[in-house]
Design a protein around this motif. Structure first.
Motif, PDB file in Angstrom:
ATOM      1  N   ASP A 222      13.114  57.250  74.142  1.00  0.00           N
ATOM      2  CA  ASP A 222      14.250  56.985  73.250  1.00  0.00           C
ATOM      3  C   ASP A 222      13.745  56.584  71.867  1.00  0.00           C
ATOM      4  N   SER A 223      14.204  57.312  70.859  1.00  0.00           N
ATOM      5  CA  SER A 223      13.818  57.015  69.489  1.00  0.00           C
ATOM      6  C   SER A 223      14.765  56.000  68.872  1.00  0.00           C
ATOM      7  N   CYS A 224      14.444  55.565  67.658  1.00  0.00           N
ATOM      8  CA  CYS A 224      15.281  54.612  66.948  1.00  0.00           C
ATOM      9  C   CYS A 224      16.661  55.191  66.686  1.00  0.00           C
ATOM     10  N   THR A 225      16.725  56.464  66.308  1.00  0.00           N
ATOM     11  CA  THR A 225      18.017  57.113  66.052  1.00  0.00           C
ATOM     12  C   THR A 225      18.835  57.199  67.324  1.00  0.00           C
ATOM     13  N   ALA A 233      27.844  53.673  70.723  1.00  0.00           N
ATOM     14  CA  ALA A 233      28.599  54.368  71.767  1.00  0.00           C
ATOM     15  C   ALA A 233      28.869  53.450  72.958  1.00  0.00           C
ATOM     16  N   ASN A 234      27.894  52.639  73.332  1.00  0.00           N
ATOM     17  CA  ASN A 234      28.076  51.733  74.465  1.00  0.00           C
ATOM     18  C   ASN A 234      29.101  50.645  74.169  1.00  0.00           C
ATOM     19  N   ALA A 292      29.262  71.654  71.554  1.00  0.00           N
ATOM     20  CA  ALA A 292      30.575  71.054  71.782  1.00  0.00           C
ATOM     21  C   ALA A 292      31.167  70.597  70.450  1.00  0.00           C
ATOM     22  N   PRO A 293      32.498  70.552  70.339  1.00  0.00           N
ATOM     23  CA  PRO A 293      33.121  70.048  69.104  1.00  0.00           C
ATOM     24  C   PRO A 293      32.712  68.624  68.811  1.00  0.00           C
ATOM     25  N   GLU A 294      32.911  68.225  67.575  1.00  0.00           N
ATOM     26  CA  GLU A 294      32.482  66.892  67.155  1.00  0.00           C
ATOM     27  C   GLU A 294      33.184  65.788  67.923  1.00  0.00           C
ATOM     28  N   LYS A 295      34.462  65.991  68.245  1.00  0.00           N
ATOM     29  CA  LYS A 295      35.252  64.973  68.927  1.00  0.00           C
ATOM     30  C   LYS A 295      35.343  65.219  70.431  1.00  0.00           C
ATOM     31  N   ALA A 296      34.386  65.953  70.981  1.00  0.00           N
ATOM     32  CA  ALA A 296      34.436  66.267  72.409  1.00  0.00           C
ATOM     33  C   ALA A 296      34.193  65.045  73.274  1.00  0.00           C
ATOM     34  N   SER A 297      33.347  64.126  72.821  1.00  0.00           N
ATOM     35  CA  SER A 297      33.045  62.929  73.597  1.00  0.00           C
ATOM     36  C   SER A 297      32.770  61.781  72.643  1.00  0.00           C
ATOM     37  N   ILE A 298      32.830  60.575  73.183  1.00  0.00           N
ATOM     38  CA  ILE A 298      32.552  59.389  72.367  1.00  0.00           C
ATOM     39  C   ILE A 298      31.096  59.387  71.909  1.00  0.00           C
ATOM     40  N   HIS A 300      29.114  62.001  71.435  1.00  0.00           N
ATOM     41  CA  HIS A 300      28.896  63.057  70.434  1.00  0.00           C
ATOM     42  C   HIS A 300      29.517  62.671  69.090  1.00  0.00           C
ATOM     43  N   LEU A 301      30.671  62.059  69.130  1.00  0.00           N
ATOM     44  CA  LEU A 301      31.323  61.635  67.896  1.00  0.00           C
ATOM     45  C   LEU A 301      30.537  60.523  67.218  1.00  0.00           C
ATOM     46  N   THR A 302      30.010  59.606  67.992  1.00  0.00           N
ATOM     47  CA  THR A 302      29.201  58.527  67.424  1.00  0.00           C
ATOM     48  C   THR A 302      27.922  59.066  66.799  1.00  0.00           C
ATOM     49  N   GLU A 303      27.296  60.010  67.468  1.00  0.00           N
ATOM     50  CA  GLU A 303      26.081  60.621  66.916  1.00  0.00           C
ATOM     51  C   GLU A 303      26.367  61.339  65.607  1.00  0.00           C
ATOM     52  N   SER A 304      27.459  62.090  65.566  1.00  0.00           N
ATOM     53  CA  SER A 304      27.819  62.793  64.330  1.00  0.00           C
ATOM     54  C   SER A 304      28.111  61.816  63.199  1.00  0.00           C
ATOM     55  N   PHE A 305      28.775  60.717  63.529  1.00  0.00           N
ATOM     56  CA  PHE A 305      29.096  59.714  62.508  1.00  0.00           C
ATOM     57  C   PHE A 305      27.834  59.086  61.929  1.00  0.00           C
ATOM     58  N   ILE A 306      26.895  58.723  62.792  1.00  0.00           N
ATOM     59  CA  ILE A 306      25.675  58.066  62.314  1.00  0.00           C
ATOM     60  C   ILE A 306      24.793  59.031  61.533  1.00  0.00           C
ATOM     61  N   VAL A 307      24.683  60.263  61.994  1.00  0.00           N
ATOM     62  CA  VAL A 307      23.837  61.238  61.307  1.00  0.00           C
ATOM     63  C   VAL A 307      24.380  61.545  59.910  1.00  0.00           C
ATOM     64  N   LYS A 308      25.689  61.707  59.802  1.00  0.00           N
ATOM     65  CA  LYS A 308      26.285  61.974  58.488  1.00  0.00           C
ATOM     66  C   LYS A 308      26.154  60.761  57.566  1.00  0.00           C
ATOM     67  N   LEU A 309      26.311  59.579  58.116  1.00  0.00           N
ATOM     68  CA  LEU A 309      26.160  58.374  57.302  1.00  0.00           C
ATOM     69  C   LEU A 309      24.712  58.170  56.884  1.00  0.00           C
ATOM     70  N   GLN A 310      23.785  58.557  57.748  1.00  0.00           N
ATOM     71  CA  GLN A 310      22.363  58.432  57.443  1.00  0.00           C
ATOM     72  C   GLN A 310      21.965  59.357  56.305  1.00  0.00           C
ATOM     73  N   ALA A 311      22.619  60.506  56.195  1.00  0.00           N
ATOM     74  CA  ALA A 311      22.296  61.442  55.121  1.00  0.00           C
ATOM     75  C   ALA A 311      22.606  60.853  53.745  1.00  0.00           C
TER      76      ALA A 311
END
Length: 457
Positions: A222-225, A233-234, A292-298, A300-311
């Protein structure tokens, strides 16, 4: 990380959980470098590799699964470490003892570590003088004889003597087991619950593999990201009380097997650059949320949110990760007392944490569910037609606390009551299932054992 925490003893057997992705592949490569003669700070443990093949849960055909396994075998063979590939179908062959945590008496870690270092150095110099070909085997044998605490963790055997069949080189599963896995995940309605179920089954297979092969530590990649995503998510999944164990460096909830995360200070970007510069091979395997779509799961949505914010804000992942480091494992895992079990049936976390405060959010949710599900028609009697409609609508094998009053005796006898044996997060996963009968047999057996124990006491 390993030297600072002193969790891995010299000569101890450590199992590397390698999925084939960039992070776990980088973990394997760094262990290889640390064990080489060129390393300035040489690692002193004995590594092994385990890979959980989960193509059945993702709907992959056998030819595709065979190709991925062949690519992974070539990478594992190059490392020179003993490896095993366990298929997800093997969850239907696991013993119920895999869900039982085993704890030893607390000891002074610093003294034991110094003794282990002294025993390792003595055995190392002896093996060098005699020019033994099997140096690692000699180190392990000497350490086990001199230090009983390592023997207790490494040689644990199950009472029923069940052994997993995945240590054969071929495909050990049958078409019936593959269909059973497909039915199990088809019965889970949401992708969020499917990912949680897959993570739980994967961890059970890793734990059983470590126990029967004599490993006392399991290294995750498991990486930091990834840990930053898991933390948020938890919290959304109701696992806030267990964040210290789910995202910390060490996870001792299982007692005899400790899960450690030595890659937790590297971001996914740093790992990608490292693999590119040093030519670390990796194998891509499609997961449940691939394409899967961005809002397919909690998750996946959390990962998309953090990655976009990290950019836009490069310190996002680092800030979340540093926050997780401050979490105190206040409710650490303790052995079950004589009056019953205190651990969750699926995730082995401590139960009863949410019940200690009368004004907690869990208490409010429980009261709301109880009031909303106990509504009766006028007159206070439940008619037979209402009962039949309720059974038709609730195709789930209902639990005692679900509010349904139409449970038959046959249904109660065939399906154990899991509700009181699960933490809040695992209850949400079970709620999304259409049938509890599709769960692996070892989960139902352990549930029945715990229920009988509660009745006795």
């Amino acid at each position: 990380m390993l030297g600072k925490n002193r969790l891995v003893f010299p000569g101890e057997k450590v199992l590397l959980a390698v999925s084939g992705g960039p992070s776990s592949s980088s973990l394997l490569f760094q262990v290889q470098e640390g064990l080489s003669h060129k390393a300035s700070k040489k690692l002193r443990f004995v590594p092994g590799i385990v890979h959980i093949e989960e193509g059945a849960a993702c709907g992959k055909i056998q030819e595709e699964r065979t190709k991925i396994v062949a690519d992974l075998k070539s990478i594992f063979s190059t490392s020179g470490f003993p490896f095993v590939i366990v298929y997800l179908e093997e969850v239907f062959s696991l013993p119920s003892s895999v869900l039982q945590s085993i704890f030893s008496l607390p000891t002074e870690k610093d003294d034991l570590y110094k003794e282990a270092v002294a025993g390792f150095m003595q055995s190392y110099h002896t093996s060098v003088k005699k020019n033994l070909c099997h140096e690692k085997v000699a180190q392990e044998t000497t350490l086990t004889e001199d230090h009983p605490h390592v023997s207790l963790l490494s040689t644990h055997a199950h009472a029923n003597g069940t052994s997993i069949s995945a240590f054969r080189g071929d495909f050990p599963y049958s078409p019936e087991q593959t269909k059973a896995v497909e039915k199990l995940f088809a019965s889970v309605k949401t992708l969020t619950a499917k990912e949680e179920m897959l993570q739980t089954l994967r961890k059970h297979l890793i734990l059983h593999t470590a126990r029967i092969k004599g490993y006392s530590k399991v290294m995750m990649g498991d990486s930091c990201t990834r840990l930053a995503v898991k933390l948020l998510a938890n919290i959304c999944l109701g696992r806030g009380a267990f964040l210290a164990m789910d995202t910390g460096f060490s996870d001792p909830r299982h007692g005899d097997i400790t899960i450690i995360r030595p890659m937790r200070e590297y971001s996914s970007k740093e790992i990608a650059f490292y693999n590119k510069l040093f030519g670390v091979p990796s194998v891509f395997t499609a997961g449940l949320n691939t394409k899967a779509p961005e809002k397919a799961s909690i998750q996946h949505l959390t990962e998309s949110f953090i990655v976009k914010l990290q950019a836009d804000f490069p310190s996002t992942v680092s800030t979340i990760y540093r926050t997780s480091e401050k979490l105190n494992p206040r409710y650490s895992q303790t052995p079950a007392d004589d009056k019953g079990t205190e651990t969750c049936l699926l995730c082995s976390c401590a139960l009863g944490i949410e019940l200690r405060d009368e004004a907690s959010a869990f208490r409010a949710i429980s009261i709301s569910e109880e009031l909303s599900q106990s509504k009766k028609p006028e007159g206070g009697q439940v008619s037979s037609s209402t009962t039949e409609e309720c059974c038709a609508e609730n195709k789930v094998e209902t639990l005692e606390s679900s509010g349904c009053s139409c449970q038959s005796r046959e249904r109660r006898n065939t399906t154990p009551d899991l509700w009181s044996l699960l933490c809040y997060s695992c209850k949400l996963v079970v709620k999304d299932m259409t049938s509890l009968d599709l769960l692996p047999e070892y989960i139902l057996e352990e549930a029945n054992r715990r229920r009988r124990r509660q009745v006795v006491y």
